[in-house]
Design an enzyme around this catalytic site. Structure first.
Site, mmCIF file in Angstrom:
data_model
loop_
_atom_site.group_PDB
_atom_site.id
_atom_site.type_symbol
_atom_site.label_atom_id
_atom_site.label_comp_id
_atom_site.label_asym_id
_atom_site.label_seq_id
_atom_site.Cartn_x
_atom_site.Cartn_y
_atom_site.Cartn_z
ATOM 1 N N HIS A 85 0.845 -1.191 0.000
ATOM 2 C CA HIS A 85 0.000 0.000 0.000
ATOM 3 C C HIS A 85 0.874 1.232 0.000
ATOM 4 C CE1 HIS A 85 -3.586 -2.376 0.765
ATOM 5 N NE2 HIS A 85 -2.858 -3.042 1.642
ATOM 6 N N ASN A 102 6.921 -8.957 1.063
ATOM 7 C CA ASN A 102 5.799 -8.018 1.020
ATOM 8 C C ASN A 102 5.917 -7.095 2.227
ATOM 9 O OD1 ASN A 102 4.890 -10.012 -0.833
ATOM 10 N ND2 ASN A 102 2.765 -9.500 -0.362
#
Length: 185
Positions: A85, A102
């Site tokens: 994000h 990630n």
């Protein structure tokens, strides 16, 4: 047919699961996360080239401020980086991050300046780091580890584990990142 893919192509593969051409990669740079990864990797690639290195450092600095990603070209990051994000993210330049990692928004991967864990984190392969997690100090995070959202981790985490909480606790799990890390390279 065997083809050698660039680090940027491997990073972008993680997002789409498709091998993209250089033009397709540029078109995907409308996404701030992918755009930042592109600029970061270009800066890393040309880091030791005087003119291009300076140019890409200026471009990287601009997008660090614009997007809120504080990741430096000196940081050793394996192929297949995925920023989940857009938003505040801090990674110490001396930290080491493996492949297929990630990293979500609000994450801090930082140094500890004193005490038994003085130093920087080393993160293994296939690690998922959830929103607002903090990994700090001379710690080693093993392969296939899920760091849960809001976890505070200042100790070593063995591979095949989920680490959650504040203070964090380790939960051994063989399938720790199954369903969390897609399109592994």
């Amino acid at each position: 047919m065997s083809r050698k893919y660039s680090t940027i192509q491997k990073d972008f593969y993680r997002e789409s699961g498709k091998w993209l051409s250089p033009l397709q990669i540029l078109l995907k740079c409308i996404n701030p996360n992918l755009h930042f990864i592109y600029v970061l990797r270009k800066t890393q690639r040309f880091n030791k080239t005087p003119f291009l290195g300076f140019y890409w450092r200026l471009v990287l600095r601009h997008f660090q401020i614009k997007y809120g990603f504080q990741i430096y070209p000196e940081t050793q990051i394996g192929e297949g980086l995925y920023l989940g994000h857009w938003g505040s993210l801090v990674v110490n330049p001396k930290a080491k991050i493996g492949k297929n990692c990630n990293i979500a928004q609000g994450v801090t991967i930082g140094q500890q300046n004193r005490g038994k864990n003085e130093g920087y984190p080393e993160i293994g392969d296939d690690v998922w780091i959830g929103p607002n997690a903090v990994l700090v100090g001379n710690i080693k995070i093993g392969n296939n580890v899920l760091v849960a959202p809001n976890a505070y981790v200042n100790f070593d985490v063995p591979e095949n584990s989920v680490v959650a909480g504040n203070p964090a606790k380790i939960y051994p799990t063989e399938e720790a990142t199954a369903g969390y890390i897609n399109n592994r390279i």
